[in-house]
Design an enzyme around this catalytic site. Structure first.
Site, PDB file in Angstrom:
ATOM      1  N   GLU A 115      27.490   4.648  41.999  1.00 23.63           N
ATOM      2  CA  GLU A 115      26.967   4.589  40.605  1.00 23.63           C
ATOM      3  C   GLU A 115      25.970   3.195  40.537  1.00 23.63           C
ATOM      4  OE1 GLU A 115      28.629   1.937  36.515  1.00 23.63           O
ATOM      5  OE2 GLU A 115      30.479   3.213  38.035  1.00 23.63           O
ATOM      6  N   ARG A 149      20.774  -1.066  35.032  1.00 23.24           N
ATOM      7  CA  ARG A 149      20.199  -2.833  34.851  1.00 23.24           C
ATOM      8  C   ARG A 149      19.405  -3.112  35.237  1.00 23.24           C
ATOM      9  NH1 ARG A 149      25.838  -5.495  36.854  1.00 23.24           N
ATOM     10  NH2 ARG A 149      27.706  -3.781  35.872  1.00 23.24           N
ATOM     11  N   LYS A 169      36.038   5.328  31.708  1.00 20.23           N
ATOM     12  CA  LYS A 169      36.156   3.637  32.198  1.00 20.23           C
ATOM     13  C   LYS A 169      36.670   2.850  31.853  1.00 20.23           C
ATOM     14  CE  LYS A 169      32.190   0.630  33.477  1.00 20.23           C
ATOM     15  NZ  LYS A 169      30.631   0.348  34.213  1.00 20.23           N
TER      16      LYS A 169
END
Length: 321
Positions: free
Chosen positions: A41, A45, A129
């Site tokens: 993943e 960011r 998640k």
């Protein structure tokens, strides 16, 4: 379940990556694959996340790469165009989730409460998640949430590490775990890809937990099997126990009443997660004789033999209890 989510479940651990230098994306991805985790993943960011996804998706098509920390519809589109096969968000943004559903990309939004989960269910999702996992109460909180939401599976991320990984994965509502301990930013930025590969391999081995369970001996008939087992009892105090198809001497030696798989006998290797172990070996070029697979009353695989013998011995995996 979506095919991508099934693949993630079989892999078990999803490295969560923050890329500061896009030129490190490919050697990093190769280190993960070599260590046994062909997935990642890559988060949005940093500004390099999108290009990192693009390069990995192009150069290593066998790797299942997704985009993380996706906060907007625009980021979804950019991630998918770059080659991302799944989307992960820290929270549940209805616009982002709806867009992912509309374009057919699997999405796992961050959910940390019953209200979040019900919002996800209302939108047709059954996998979410759970973030930040440890700070919110860890696996015990997930178990509490799973009580009323029996069809929901979770992808915990945040505080998952080598010491608590099995606590999470041992709960059957955990699809897979996201983690950063094998891909720390300093290791990536310093180009320590050998160390990343070592930590990755260590994580996989810890997850699968291989250990020798017992050695099998092919007896010609029941009388001979009992005789052999009693000999081990006489010599070592391994109490024998007669079963339907074999005779055990303690738990470590199984004597078959009639010859079975393996010219000389068989070796049983235990694993924490047999289906993940099968997927792991198949990814590495090993084949199984699925005609030998055994299942419990719930349809879960509990044992299966490899196709090839080793040194005249059949080798099979056994699900640990």
């Amino acid at each position: 379940m979506n095919d991508v989510l099934k693949q993630l479940s079989k892999i078990g651990i999803v490295p969560v990556i923050k890329i500061d230098d896009v030129d490190k994306a490919i050697p990093l991805a190769k280190a993960l694959c070599n260590g046994g985790l062909p997935c990642a993943e890559i988060t949005f960011r940093t500004a390099q996340g999108e290009e990192a996804i693009r390069r990995v998706a192009k150069e290593l098509p066998e790797m299942l790469v997704g985009a993380g920390t996706v906060l907007t519809v625009d980021q979804v589109d950019r991630a998918v165009a770059a080659g991302a096969k799944f989307i992960v968000s820290p929270g549940l943004n209805p616009k982002v989730v709806k867009h992912c559903i509309d374009i057919g990309i699997p999405v796992a939004p961050g959910c940390s409460s019953p209200s979040d989960i019900e919002a996800a269910l209302e939108m047709g999702l059954t996998t979410v998640k759970f973030f930040p996992a440890e700070q919110l109460g860890g696996v015990n909180f997930i178990k509490a949430l799973a009580g009323p939401y029996v069809n929901v599976t979770f992808m915990p991320t945040g505080g998952v590490n080598a010491s608590n990984l099995l606590d999470y994965l041992s709960f059957n509502k955990i699809l897979c775990c996201g983690g950063t301990w094998m891909v720390k930013a300093d290791l990536i930025n310093e180009g320590k890809f050998d160390e990343i590969e070592r930590l990755t391999r260590q994580a996989v081995q810890s997850m699968l937990g291989f250990e020798l369970m017992h050695v099998g001996i092919n007896g010609k008939n029941e009388d001979e099997a009992v005789k052999i087992a009693k000999m081990f009892e006489t010599m070592f105090g391994f109490e024998h126990k007669v079963g339907n198809s074999s005779v055990f001497a303690a738990k470590c030696i199984e004597v078959m009443k009639t010859p079975y798989v393996g010219d000389n006998g068989h070796i049983a290797i235990g694993t924490n997660f047999i289906e993940r172990a099968v997927a792991y070996f198949e990814r590495n070029g090993f084949a199984f004789d699925m005609d030998t697979a055994k299942y419990d009353a719930k349809g879960n695989m509990i044992a299966v033999y490899f196709k090839d013998q080793i040194g005249g011995f059949g080798v099979h995996l056994v699900q640990k209890k």
